[in-house]
Design an enzyme around this catalytic site. Structure first.
Site, PDB file in Angstrom:
ATOM      1  N   LYS A   1      69.432  29.892  53.721  1.00 54.83           N
ATOM      2  CA  LYS A   1      68.709  29.834  52.392  1.00 54.83           C
ATOM      3  C   LYS A   1      67.210  30.347  52.863  1.00 54.83           C
ATOM      4  O   LYS A   1      66.746  30.317  53.914  1.00 54.83           O
ATOM      5  CB  LYS A   1      68.894  28.562  51.724  1.00 54.83           C
ATOM      6  CG  LYS A   1      70.101  28.124  51.360  1.00 54.83           C
ATOM      7  CD  LYS A   1      70.293  26.587  50.996  1.00 54.83           C
ATOM      8  CE  LYS A   1      71.638  26.150  50.740  1.00 54.83           C
ATOM      9  NZ  LYS A   1      71.700  24.691  50.194  1.00 54.83           N
TER      10      LYS A   1
ATOM     11  N   TYR B   1      76.683  28.475  42.223  1.00 54.53           N
ATOM     12  CA  TYR B   1      76.652  27.017  42.175  1.00 54.53           C
ATOM     13  C   TYR B   1      77.190  26.592  41.031  1.00 54.53           C
ATOM     14  O   TYR B   1      77.144  25.208  40.576  1.00 54.53           O
ATOM     15  CB  TYR B   1      75.266  26.614  42.274  1.00 54.53           C
ATOM     16  CG  TYR B   1      74.649  26.681  43.682  1.00 54.53           C
ATOM     17  CD1 TYR B   1      75.031  26.024  44.758  1.00 54.53           C
ATOM     18  CD2 TYR B   1      73.407  27.481  43.788  1.00 54.53           C
ATOM     19  CE1 TYR B   1      74.571  25.972  46.208  1.00 54.53           C
ATOM     20  CE2 TYR B   1      72.917  27.692  45.082  1.00 54.53           C
ATOM     21  CZ  TYR B   1      73.424  26.904  46.332  1.00 54.53           C
ATOM     22  OH  TYR B   1      72.860  27.128  47.502  1.00 54.53           O
TER      23      TYR B   1
ATOM     24  N   ASN C   1      67.804  22.119  52.687  1.00 51.16           N
ATOM     25  CA  ASN C   1      68.939  21.880  53.728  1.00 51.16           C
ATOM     26  C   ASN C   1      69.328  23.220  54.449  1.00 51.16           C
ATOM     27  O   ASN C   1      70.226  23.475  55.325  1.00 51.16           O
ATOM     28  CB  ASN C   1      70.136  21.093  53.378  1.00 51.16           C
ATOM     29  CG  ASN C   1      71.114  21.879  52.471  1.00 51.16           C
ATOM     30  OD1 ASN C   1      70.814  22.889  51.975  1.00 51.16           O
ATOM     31  ND2 ASN C   1      71.947  21.232  51.708  1.00 51.16           N
TER      32      ASN C   1
ATOM     33  N   HIS D   1      74.037  27.152  53.668  1.00 50.10           N
ATOM     34  CA  HIS D   1      75.359  26.826  52.917  1.00 50.10           C
ATOM     35  C   HIS D   1      76.410  27.670  53.706  1.00 50.10           C
ATOM     36  O   HIS D   1      76.289  28.598  54.626  1.00 50.10           O
ATOM     37  CB  HIS D   1      75.201  27.667  51.464  1.00 50.10           C
ATOM     38  CG  HIS D   1      76.348  27.678  50.824  1.00 50.10           C
ATOM     39  ND1 HIS D   1      76.872  26.665  50.286  1.00 50.10           N
ATOM     40  CD2 HIS D   1      77.451  28.618  50.810  1.00 50.10           C
ATOM     41  CE1 HIS D   1      78.193  26.871  49.784  1.00 50.10           C
ATOM     42  NE2 HIS D   1      78.529  28.099  50.073  1.00 50.10           N
TER      43      HIS D   1
ATOM     44  N   GLU E   1      83.040  33.424  47.024  1.00 51.29           N
ATOM     45  CA  GLU E   1      81.677  33.375  47.573  1.00 51.29           C
ATOM     46  C   GLU E   1      81.550  34.663  48.145  1.00 51.29           C
ATOM     47  O   GLU E   1      80.677  35.584  48.063  1.00 51.29           O
ATOM     48  CB  GLU E   1      81.349  32.105  48.500  1.00 51.29           C
ATOM     49  CG  GLU E   1      81.213  31.044  47.862  1.00 51.29           C
ATOM     50  CD  GLU E   1      80.985  29.545  48.538  1.00 51.29           C
ATOM     51  OE1 GLU E   1      80.813  28.560  47.993  1.00 51.29           O
ATOM     52  OE2 GLU E   1      81.129  29.839  49.872  1.00 51.29           O
TER      53      GLU E   1
END
Length: 158
Positions: free
Chosen positions: A13, A53, A116, A119, A130
């Site tokens: 990310k 998401y 974080n 992913h 995905e």
């Protein structure tokens, strides 16, 4: 996907990109013997993130997640190998960095649940969805890793 060709989407990310951790993420997956078959630097669109998401739609953190996810570049990767989904999740660590074990990417580098860094797909069904969302079929390469027989004895064709 057969077990020997299991695939997972791994995203660094934009907080991970900003902190210069792309190489570290790649290093950890390569060191485990997984094969990188797709890689691109992307600026995610809101629509792409809404689809990615979709399981979180309606939750109080959904809009902030979309805003943050579209506020900078990310690196999208597809990794292939036996057990990549389970192993990939272990390499990344728990989603909440406070719960992530030392030695995992999040345990070593992440600072907060909303920052974080990475992913990873959590199931074969999610991985398929995905990967298809982030990559066109022609962007994924098929290649043979020299020395694969030293990584997975019965999966030497990886």
């Amino acid at each position: 996907m057969a077990a020997t060709r299991e695939r997972s989407l791994i995203l660094v990310k934009h907080d991970g990109v900003q902190r210069g951790l792309v190489g570290e993420v790649i290093r950890r997956f390569e060191n485990r013997g997984f094969k990188l078959i797709g890689l691109k630097y992307v600026q995610a669109t809101r629509a792409q993130l809404e689809s990615h998401y979709e399981d979180h739609k309606g939750k109080d953190f959904f809009e902030p997640l979309l805003a943050y996810g579209s506020s900078g570049p990310a690196v999208a990767m597809v990794w292939e190998g036996h057990g990549i989904i389970t192993a990939g999740r272990a390499i990344l660590g728990a989603t909440d960095p406070i719960k992530a074990q030392p030695g995992t990417i999040r345990g070593d580098y992440a600072t907060a649940a909303g920052r974080n860094l990475v992913h990873g797909s959590d199931s074969e069904k999610a991985a398929k969805r995905e990967v298809d969302l982030w990559f066109k079929a022609e962007e994924l390469l098929t290649w043979h890793r020299a020395g694969a027989q030293h990584l997975h004895d019965k999966y030497s064709n990886e």
